[in-house]
Design an enzyme around this catalytic site. Structure first.
Site, PDB file in Angstrom:
ATOM      1  N   SER A 176      -7.437  -5.190  -5.258  1.00 20.44           N
ATOM      2  CA  SER A 176      -8.562  -5.804  -4.547  1.00 20.44           C
ATOM      3  C   SER A 176      -9.828  -5.785  -5.400  1.00 20.44           C
ATOM      4  O   SER A 176      -9.928  -5.006  -6.368  1.00 20.44           O
ATOM      5  CB  SER A 176      -8.815  -5.051  -3.228  1.00 20.44           C
ATOM      6  OG  SER A 176      -9.385  -3.784  -3.486  1.00 20.44           O
ATOM      7  N   ASP A 197       0.823  -1.216   0.000  1.00 19.63           N
ATOM      8  CA  ASP A 197       0.000   0.000   0.000  1.00 19.63           C
ATOM      9  C   ASP A 197       0.857   1.266   0.000  1.00 19.63           C
ATOM     10  O   ASP A 197       1.983   1.264   0.504  1.00 19.63           O
ATOM     11  CB  ASP A 197      -0.911  -0.020   1.237  1.00 19.63           C
ATOM     12  CG  ASP A 197      -2.082   0.940   1.095  1.00 19.63           C
ATOM     13  OD1 ASP A 197      -2.362   1.389  -0.023  1.00 19.63           O
ATOM     14  OD2 ASP A 197      -2.711   1.241   2.125  1.00 19.63           O
ATOM     15  N   GLU A 215       0.287 -12.990  12.310  1.00 22.16           N
ATOM     16  CA  GLU A 215       0.916 -11.857  12.992  1.00 22.16           C
ATOM     17  C   GLU A 215       0.979 -10.706  11.992  1.00 22.16           C
ATOM     18  O   GLU A 215       1.231 -10.944  10.804  1.00 22.16           O
ATOM     19  CB  GLU A 215       2.345 -12.224  13.428  1.00 22.16           C
ATOM     20  CG  GLU A 215       2.418 -13.376  14.398  1.00 22.16           C
ATOM     21  CD  GLU A 215       1.781 -13.068  15.747  1.00 22.16           C
ATOM     22  OE1 GLU A 215       1.798 -11.885  16.144  1.00 22.16           O
ATOM     23  OE2 GLU A 215       1.261 -13.993  16.385  1.00 22.16           O
ATOM     24  N   ASN A 254     -10.913  -2.409  -5.591  1.00 17.96           N
ATOM     25  CA  ASN A 254     -10.125  -1.461  -6.398  1.00 17.96           C
ATOM     26  C   ASN A 254     -10.713  -1.255  -7.802  1.00 17.96           C
ATOM     27  O   ASN A 254     -10.358  -0.288  -8.490  1.00 17.96           O
ATOM     28  CB  ASN A 254      -8.661  -1.899  -6.518  1.00 17.96           C
ATOM     29  CG  ASN A 254      -7.855  -1.752  -5.240  1.00 17.96           C
ATOM     30  OD1 ASN A 254      -6.921  -2.523  -4.980  1.00 17.96           O
ATOM     31  ND2 ASN A 254      -8.183  -0.766  -4.408  1.00 17.96           N
ATOM     32  N   TRP A 255     -11.641  -2.126  -8.231  1.00 21.78           N
ATOM     33  CA  TRP A 255     -12.319  -1.908  -9.522  1.00 21.78           C
ATOM     34  C   TRP A 255     -13.085  -0.585  -9.508  1.00 21.78           C
ATOM     35  O   TRP A 255     -13.394  -0.027 -10.549  1.00 21.78           O
ATOM     36  CB  TRP A 255     -13.295  -3.048  -9.842  1.00 21.78           C
ATOM     37  CG  TRP A 255     -12.630  -4.336 -10.231  1.00 21.78           C
ATOM     38  CD1 TRP A 255     -12.607  -5.488  -9.503  1.00 21.78           C
ATOM     39  CD2 TRP A 255     -11.908  -4.609 -11.444  1.00 21.78           C
ATOM     40  NE1 TRP A 255     -11.906  -6.471 -10.177  1.00 21.78           N
ATOM     41  CE2 TRP A 255     -11.475  -5.954 -11.373  1.00 21.78           C
ATOM     42  CE3 TRP A 255     -11.576  -3.867 -12.578  1.00 21.78           C
ATOM     43  CZ2 TRP A 255     -10.727  -6.558 -12.392  1.00 21.78           C
ATOM     44  CZ3 TRP A 255     -10.835  -4.466 -13.588  1.00 21.78           C
ATOM     45  CH2 TRP A 255     -10.425  -5.800 -13.488  1.00 21.78           C
ATOM     46  N   SER A 311      -8.228  -4.605   4.918  1.00 24.00           N
ATOM     47  CA  SER A 311      -8.771  -4.308   3.584  1.00 24.00           C
ATOM     48  C   SER A 311      -9.105  -5.561   2.764  1.00 24.00           C
ATOM     49  O   SER A 311      -8.753  -5.651   1.585  1.00 24.00           O
ATOM     50  CB  SER A 311      -7.811  -3.403   2.811  1.00 24.00           C
ATOM     51  OG  SER A 311      -7.562  -2.208   3.505  1.00 24.00           O
ATOM     52  N   ARG A 350      -0.569   9.164  -9.989  1.00 26.45           N
ATOM     53  CA  ARG A 350      -0.601   7.961  -9.143  1.00 26.45           C
ATOM     54  C   ARG A 350       0.019   6.741  -9.835  1.00 26.45           C
ATOM     55  O   ARG A 350       0.685   5.928  -9.197  1.00 26.45           O
ATOM     56  CB  ARG A 350      -2.042   7.631  -8.736  1.00 26.45           C
ATOM     57  CG  ARG A 350      -2.680   8.632  -7.777  1.00 26.45           C
ATOM     58  CD  ARG A 350      -4.137   8.267  -7.515  1.00 26.45           C
ATOM     59  NE  ARG A 350      -4.248   6.907  -7.016  1.00 26.45           N
ATOM     60  CZ  ARG A 350      -4.150   6.567  -5.735  1.00 26.45           C
ATOM     61  NH1 ARG A 350      -3.946   7.487  -4.811  1.00 26.45           N
ATOM     62  NH2 ARG A 350      -4.254   5.308  -5.364  1.00 26.45           N
ATOM     63  N   HIS A 370       2.607   3.322  -8.901  1.00 28.82           N
ATOM     64  CA  HIS A 370       2.418   1.887  -9.112  1.00 28.82           C
ATOM     65  C   HIS A 370       3.621   1.298  -9.851  1.00 28.82           C
ATOM     66  O   HIS A 370       4.071   0.192  -9.543  1.00 28.82           O
ATOM     67  CB  HIS A 370       1.130   1.617  -9.898  1.00 28.82           C
ATOM     68  CG  HIS A 370      -0.115   2.049  -9.157  1.00 28.82           C
ATOM     69  ND1 HIS A 370      -0.360   1.675  -7.857  1.00 28.82           N
ATOM     70  CD2 HIS A 370      -1.179   2.812  -9.522  1.00 28.82           C
ATOM     71  CE1 HIS A 370      -1.516   2.193  -7.463  1.00 28.82           C
ATOM     72  NE2 HIS A 370      -2.027   2.892  -8.452  1.00 28.82           N
TER      73      HIS A 370
HETATM   74  C1  IPE Z   1      -5.521  -2.602  -0.255  1.00 25.49           C
HETATM   75  O1  IPE Z   1      -5.167  -1.279  -0.426  1.00 25.49           O
HETATM   76  C2  IPE Z   1      -5.462  -3.326  -1.549  1.00 25.49           C
HETATM   77  C3  IPE Z   1      -4.140  -3.510  -2.098  1.00 25.49           C
HETATM   78  C4  IPE Z   1      -3.008  -3.175  -1.545  1.00 25.49           C
HETATM   79  C5  IPE Z   1      -4.108  -4.145  -3.372  1.00 25.49           C
HETATM   80  P1  IPE Z   1      -6.273  -0.131  -0.594  1.00 25.49           P
HETATM   81  O2  IPE Z   1      -5.530   1.137  -0.733  1.00 25.49           O
HETATM   82  O3  IPE Z   1      -7.217  -0.479  -1.684  1.00 25.49           O
HETATM   83  O4  IPE Z   1      -7.038  -0.236   0.792  1.00 25.49           O
HETATM   84  P2  IPE Z   1      -7.890   0.847   1.576  1.00 25.49           P
HETATM   85  O5  IPE Z   1      -8.882   1.411   0.614  1.00 25.49           O
HETATM   86  O6  IPE Z   1      -6.930   1.896   2.049  1.00 25.49           O
HETATM   87  O7  IPE Z   1      -8.502   0.090   2.708  1.00 25.49           O
HETATM   88  C1  IPE Z   2      -1.559   0.226  -3.324  1.00 20.92           C
HETATM   89  O1  IPE Z   2      -1.329   1.589  -3.390  1.00 20.92           O
HETATM   90  C2  IPE Z   2      -1.797  -0.399  -4.677  1.00 20.92           C
HETATM   91  C3  IPE Z   2      -3.201  -0.682  -4.995  1.00 20.92           C
HETATM   92  C4  IPE Z   2      -4.184  -0.646  -4.163  1.00 20.92           C
HETATM   93  C5  IPE Z   2      -3.488  -1.057  -6.350  1.00 20.92           C
HETATM   94  P1  IPE Z   2      -2.509   2.638  -3.408  1.00 20.92           P
HETATM   95  O2  IPE Z   2      -2.864   2.917  -4.840  1.00 20.92           O
HETATM   96  O3  IPE Z   2      -3.641   2.193  -2.571  1.00 20.92           O
HETATM   97  O4  IPE Z   2      -1.811   3.900  -2.772  1.00 20.92           O
HETATM   98  P2  IPE Z   2      -2.461   4.913  -1.733  1.00 20.92           P
HETATM   99  O5  IPE Z   2      -2.943   4.099  -0.592  1.00 20.92           O
HETATM  100  O6  IPE Z   2      -3.571   5.614  -2.453  1.00 20.92           O
HETATM  101  O7  IPE Z   2      -1.338   5.803  -1.375  1.00 20.92           O
HETATM  102 MG    MG Z   3      -4.069   2.427  -0.608  1.00 21.62          MG
END
Ligand code: IPE
Ligand code: IPE
Ligand code: MG
Length: 259
Positions: A74, A29, A216, A77-78, A205, A42, A46
């Site tokens: 996730s 994350d 853990e 995430n869609w 998440s 963003r 990635h």
């Molecule tokens: C969790 O991160 C999913 C992945 C790392 C793939 P998110 O950024 O989607 O989670 P939330 O929304 O902060 O809980």
């Molecule tokens: C994790 O990074 C990767 C995915 C969830 C795909 P994020 O994209 O959630 O990054 P933040 O949490 O917005 O910084």
């Molecule tokens: Mg995130």
């Protein structure tokens, strides 16, 4: 055993002398915030995060973990903006091609878990190709959770069990934890002993909901693109210093170890 071809700083990993988790899960994350803080889109975060993936895959392989599960995208995430979703899908496609050699050179078996039907035919084909050529590799399983949700995985198992009950005369007494586990994506893997999450967020998440009952947790303050061997070893040290009690008392656990 495959002779390792690794680009990580092995000396850092060698500093860890504690128990090696059989299975590590990682919630990768903070890519977006990493990019934003640098005034970048963003998606650049990635891409930067994809480099850390190699470091952590190699570190786990070098350490001798049986399995590593990386949470990459996730089910929820869609719901992100379309251009970010598209960018991430192209990145997975690129990753599958770019990391093929590292995966095969190091005896790693790739598995992708999640609702893959949503990924589109081109990406599915690339995933299946690498899963197929790596399926006999037995030095480490690399699971990438894409279009994955822990609740969705449990529901999928429940539906399969309901189908068996309806069509194949399954006895209700046969539904137990072991049977339920056998309906998860990778029933052959042990539950993750350690789950690492980056970017300082203390939540799961929807990651490995069933399997993480006794995991853990280690939360790193670093954003995923900044995560490295040193920080990984910090997580391992934290894990190694814990007493895992599984509902028992500390005294019972100590007695079990000494007997
Ligand atoms: C969790 O991160 C999913 C992945 C790392 C793939 P998110 O950024 O989607 O989670 P939330 O929304 O902060 O809980
Ligand atoms: C994790 O990074 C990767 C995915 C969830 C795909 P994020 O994209 O959630 O990054 P933040 O949490 O917005 O910084
Ligand atoms: Mg995130």
């Amino acid at each position: 055993m495959t002779e390792l071809k690794l680009s990580i700083d092995k000396d850092v990993i060698d500093e860890y002398q504690g128990p090696v988790p059989k299975h590590i899960g990682v919630i990768m994350d903070g890519n977006g915030r990493w990019a934003r803080e640098r005034g970048m889109m963003r998606i650049r975060g990635h891409h930067a995060g994809a480099k850390t993936v190699r470091t952590i895959v190699e570190s786990c392989r070098y350490l001798g973990c049986q399995a590593l599960t990386l949470y990459a995208f996730s089910a929820q995430n869609w719901g992100r903006p379309e251009d970010e979703v598209k960018g991430l899908m192209s990145l997975f496609d690129l990753y599958i091609k770019k990391e093929r050699k590292t995966i095969l050179d190091n005896g790693i078996q790739l598995r992708v878990i999640g609702k893959r039907a949503r990924l589109g035919p081109k990406l599915i084909k690339a995933i299946e190709g690498l899963e197929e050529v790596s399926r006999h590799n037995s030095d480490m399983v690399l699971q990438v959770a894409v279009s994955y949700g822990g609740r969705e995985e449990i529901l999928r198992a429940a539906k399969e069990i309901a189908r068996l009950a309806k069509e194949e005369d399954l006895d209700l007494d046969d539904i137990n934890e072991e049977m339920f586990s056998s309906k998860m994506y990778s029933p052959d893997l042990p539950d993750p002993e350690l789950i690492i999450r980056t970017s300082g967020e203390f939540r799961v998440s929807n990651f490995l909901t069933w399997q993480s009952a006794y995991s853990e947790f280690y939360v790193s303050d670093l954003y995923w693109p900044d995560f490295n061997e040193q920080e990984f070893v910090k997580g391992l040290n934290s894990f190694g210093g814990r007493e895992r009690r599984f509902g028992k008392t500390g005294e019972q656990v100590k007695n079990e170890v000494s007997s």
